[in-house]
Design an enzyme around this catalytic site. Structure first.
Site, PDB file in Angstrom:
ATOM      1  N   MET A  35       0.846  -1.201   0.000  1.00 21.79           N
ATOM      2  CA  MET A  35       0.000   0.000   0.000  1.00 21.79           C
ATOM      3  C   MET A  35       0.880   1.250   0.000  1.00 21.79           C
ATOM      4  O   MET A  35       0.427   2.336   0.392  1.00 21.79           O
ATOM      5  CB  MET A  35      -0.931  -0.019   1.206  1.00 21.79           C
ATOM      6  CG  MET A  35      -1.900  -1.205   1.148  1.00 21.79           C
ATOM      7  SD  MET A  35      -3.393  -0.963   2.118  1.00 21.79           S
ATOM      8  CE  MET A  35      -2.728  -0.797   3.760  1.00 21.79           C
ATOM      9  N   ALA A  37       3.998   4.013   0.932  1.00 23.12           N
ATOM     10  CA  ALA A  37       4.726   4.511   2.111  1.00 23.12           C
ATOM     11  C   ALA A  37       5.847   3.513   2.424  1.00 23.12           C
ATOM     12  O   ALA A  37       5.974   3.026   3.550  1.00 23.12           O
ATOM     13  CB  ALA A  37       3.790   4.716   3.300  1.00 23.12           C
ATOM     14  N   LEU A  38       6.635   3.230   1.417  1.00 21.97           N
ATOM     15  CA  LEU A  38       7.580   2.106   1.490  1.00 21.97           C
ATOM     16  C   LEU A  38       8.651   2.328   2.556  1.00 21.97           C
ATOM     17  O   LEU A  38       9.217   3.414   2.672  1.00 21.97           O
ATOM     18  CB  LEU A  38       8.248   1.902   0.120  1.00 21.97           C
ATOM     19  CG  LEU A  38       7.296   1.586  -1.034  1.00 21.97           C
ATOM     20  CD1 LEU A  38       8.072   1.425  -2.343  1.00 21.97           C
ATOM     21  CD2 LEU A  38       6.481   0.328  -0.748  1.00 21.97           C
ATOM     22  N   GLY A  41      10.888  -2.744   5.526  1.00 20.84           N
ATOM     23  CA  GLY A  41      10.166  -4.010   5.480  1.00 20.84           C
ATOM     24  C   GLY A  41       9.756  -4.335   4.047  1.00 20.84           C
ATOM     25  O   GLY A  41       9.980  -5.443   3.548  1.00 20.84           O
ATOM     26  N   HIS A  42       9.166  -3.333   3.380  1.00 15.44           N
ATOM     27  CA  HIS A  42       8.795  -3.530   1.969  1.00 15.44           C
ATOM     28  C   HIS A  42      10.046  -3.809   1.130  1.00 15.44           C
ATOM     29  O   HIS A  42      10.022  -4.639   0.220  1.00 15.44           O
ATOM     30  CB  HIS A  42       8.118  -2.280   1.404  1.00 15.44           C
ATOM     31  CG  HIS A  42       6.865  -1.871   2.115  1.00 15.44           C
ATOM     32  ND1 HIS A  42       6.760  -0.718   2.845  1.00 15.44           N
ATOM     33  CD2 HIS A  42       5.646  -2.468   2.197  1.00 15.44           C
ATOM     34  CE1 HIS A  42       5.541  -0.601   3.333  1.00 15.44           C
ATOM     35  NE2 HIS A  42       4.845  -1.661   2.965  1.00 15.44           N
ATOM     36  N   GLN A  66     -10.336  -2.941   1.905  1.00 17.98           N
ATOM     37  CA  GLN A  66      -9.885  -3.633   3.112  1.00 17.98           C
ATOM     38  C   GLN A  66      -9.917  -2.750   4.350  1.00 17.98           C
ATOM     39  O   GLN A  66      -9.426  -3.124   5.404  1.00 17.98           O
ATOM     40  CB  GLN A  66      -8.507  -4.254   2.909  1.00 17.98           C
ATOM     41  CG  GLN A  66      -7.361  -3.272   2.769  1.00 17.98           C
ATOM     42  CD  GLN A  66      -6.095  -3.954   2.265  1.00 17.98           C
ATOM     43  OE1 GLN A  66      -6.045  -4.480   1.173  1.00 17.98           O
ATOM     44  NE2 GLN A  66      -5.069  -3.972   3.103  1.00 17.98           N
ATOM     45  N   GLU A 153       6.031 -11.668   6.834  1.00 16.37           N
ATOM     46  CA  GLU A 153       5.545 -12.397   8.016  1.00 16.37           C
ATOM     47  C   GLU A 153       5.017 -11.438   9.075  1.00 16.37           C
ATOM     48  O   GLU A 153       4.337 -11.862   9.997  1.00 16.37           O
ATOM     49  CB  GLU A 153       6.676 -13.265   8.591  1.00 16.37           C
ATOM     50  CG  GLU A 153       7.004 -14.455   7.714  1.00 16.37           C
ATOM     51  CD  GLU A 153       8.059 -15.361   8.315  1.00 16.37           C
ATOM     52  OE1 GLU A 153       8.674 -14.982   9.340  1.00 16.37           O
ATOM     53  OE2 GLU A 153       8.281 -16.450   7.750  1.00 16.37           O
ATOM     54  N   GLN A 158      -2.321 -12.611   7.190  1.00 14.88           N
ATOM     55  CA  GLN A 158      -2.554 -12.213   5.787  1.00 14.88           C
ATOM     56  C   GLN A 158      -1.800 -13.144   4.833  1.00 14.88           C
ATOM     57  O   GLN A 158      -2.345 -13.570   3.811  1.00 14.88           O
ATOM     58  CB  GLN A 158      -2.092 -10.773   5.585  1.00 14.88           C
ATOM     59  CG  GLN A 158      -2.034 -10.336   4.136  1.00 14.88           C
ATOM     60  CD  GLN A 158      -1.733  -8.864   4.011  1.00 14.88           C
ATOM     61  OE1 GLN A 158      -2.642  -8.040   4.109  1.00 14.88           O
ATOM     62  NE2 GLN A 158      -0.479  -8.506   3.799  1.00 14.88           N
TER      63      GLN A 158
HETATM   64  P1  AMP Z   1       1.471  -2.923   3.512  1.00 16.52           P
HETATM   65  O1  AMP Z   1       2.003  -1.873   2.591  1.00 16.52           O
HETATM   66  O2  AMP Z   1       1.535  -2.552   4.939  1.00 16.52           O
HETATM   67  O3  AMP Z   1       0.148  -3.480   3.065  1.00 16.52           O
HETATM   68  O4  AMP Z   1       2.485  -4.136   3.387  1.00 16.52           O
HETATM   69  C1  AMP Z   1       2.832  -4.681   2.142  1.00 16.52           C
HETATM   70  C2  AMP Z   1       3.643  -5.924   2.359  1.00 16.52           C
HETATM   71  O5  AMP Z   1       4.815  -5.598   3.104  1.00 16.52           O
HETATM   72  C3  AMP Z   1       2.904  -7.001   3.160  1.00 16.52           C
HETATM   73  O6  AMP Z   1       3.228  -8.270   2.631  1.00 16.52           O
HETATM   74  C4  AMP Z   1       3.477  -6.823   4.535  1.00 16.52           C
HETATM   75  O7  AMP Z   1       3.426  -7.995   5.315  1.00 16.52           O
HETATM   76  C5  AMP Z   1       4.905  -6.462   4.214  1.00 16.52           C
HETATM   77  N1  AMP Z   1       5.530  -5.790   5.348  1.00 16.52           N
HETATM   78  C6  AMP Z   1       5.074  -4.693   6.002  1.00 16.52           C
HETATM   79  N2  AMP Z   1       5.887  -4.403   7.039  1.00 16.52           N
HETATM   80  C7  AMP Z   1       6.861  -5.343   7.044  1.00 16.52           C
HETATM   81  C8  AMP Z   1       7.995  -5.601   7.866  1.00 16.52           C
HETATM   82  N3  AMP Z   1       8.283  -4.830   8.904  1.00 16.52           N
HETATM   83  N4  AMP Z   1       8.778  -6.663   7.561  1.00 16.52           N
HETATM   84  C9  AMP Z   1       8.477  -7.467   6.505  1.00 16.52           C
HETATM   85  N5  AMP Z   1       7.428  -7.267   5.695  1.00 16.52           N
HETATM   86  C10 AMP Z   1       6.636  -6.228   5.959  1.00 16.52           C
END
Ligand code: AMP
Length: 283
Positions: A35, A37-38, A41-42, A66, A153, A158
């Protein structure tokens, strides 16, 4: 790979045109749904994709389906230019950035519903959430025609829901989990961490410390009930205002813990003020 990476595709047709060429050349295609705001983690997901695939697509779409009406859809952090700069640095091949009209055109009425594993943990408090995730991710899988998809993870439930959905719908894609990326003090990176005040940010790492301790207790033979009871008290002491859940479950179908016969996982969701944090660790 050109220097002008990433290619920005805003329509399904534009993405498909490019992917068709890649597939004709025999390239393995990876997709990383986000979504935006990378954060790091992304980036770990994108790096994992890059190491295993010839071509990588990052999708950036803040999916209205969602979010429930009372959730943070409007406030959700967005930053297209910064995201594209990060994708360029990682030499990601394509950014798929559709608007809501492209994803849900007039007349759209189909929903993907995964049963069972969506009806506990986050699904209890966010009944709309996983239906929205399963629907948009199944569309992204079909739209991108990717061979592999990478999920964090950090959102373990999810990941399970998406993997189950792909298997159940016979979508030919490998759903690959990537370990949670954390700040130096243990807090799982999240786009929502920007909502935390200085005091809340200082309290937040206790979440990870407590679930690690719960996992260690279960590993050492303490019952899940006793470990959870300890964890709930500890979280309250550390300043968490409301604890949505703290549970130790079997890690595949989220049934009752059956450790050490099957892998387990500790799951938590708790609030600091109005900010909801989630985390999980393996037992
Ligand atoms: P989001 O943009 O929050 O929907 O996340 C997109 C993807 O990045 C999803 O698969 C999340 O599980 C993953 N994600 C978000 N934060 C982390 C993190 N700290 N470590 C690993 N993956 C992450």
């Amino acid at each position: 790979m050109t220097n002008e990476s990433p290619i920005v595709a805003r329509s399904v047709a534009a993405m498909r045109k490019e992917v068709e060429e890649w597939r004709r050349a025999g390239d393995v295609v990876g997709v990383v749904p986000t979504m935006g705001a990378l954060h790091n983690g992304h980036l770990a997901l994108l790096q994992a994709a890059k190491s295993e695939c010839d071509r990588v697509i990052a999708t950036i779409f803040v999916n209205p389906a969602q979010f429930a009406a009372n959730e943070d859809l409007d406030a959700y952090p967005r930053g297209e230019a910064a995201d594209l700069a990060k994708l360029q640095e990682l030499q990601t091949d394509m950014a798929f950035m559709p608007d809501a009209g492209e994803m849900y055109p007039d007349g759209f009425v189909t929903k993907v519903r995964v049963e069972g594993i969506t009806e506990i943990l986050c699904g209890l408090v966010r009944p709309v959430h996983f239906g929205g995730v399963a629907t948009v991710v199944s569309k992204l899988f079909n739209q991108s025609q990717a061979d592999r998809a990478y999920f964090g993870e950090k959102d373990y439930q999810q990941f399970l829901v998406v993997r189950r959905m792909a298997r159940d719908l016979d979508i030919p894609i490998d759903v690959v989990p990537v370990p949670t990326v954390r700040e130096a003090d243990g807090l799982a990176m999240s786009s929502r961490n920007v909502y935390l005040s200085i005091e809340q940010r200082a309290a937040a790492p206790a979440l990870y410390r407590v679930i690690r301790d719960v996992a260690a207790r279960v590993t050492n033979g303490t019952s899940a009930e006793a470990a959870v009871a300890w964890g709930l008290e500890e979280l309250a002491t550390c300043g968490f205002d409301s604890i949505e859940y703290l549970e130790v479950l079997e890690a595949e179908m989220l049934g009752p813990i059956d450790f050490p016969n099957k892998p387990g996982r500790v799951f938590v969701a708790a609030h600091l003020g109005s900010t909801r944090l989630i985390d999980n660790v393996a037992v």
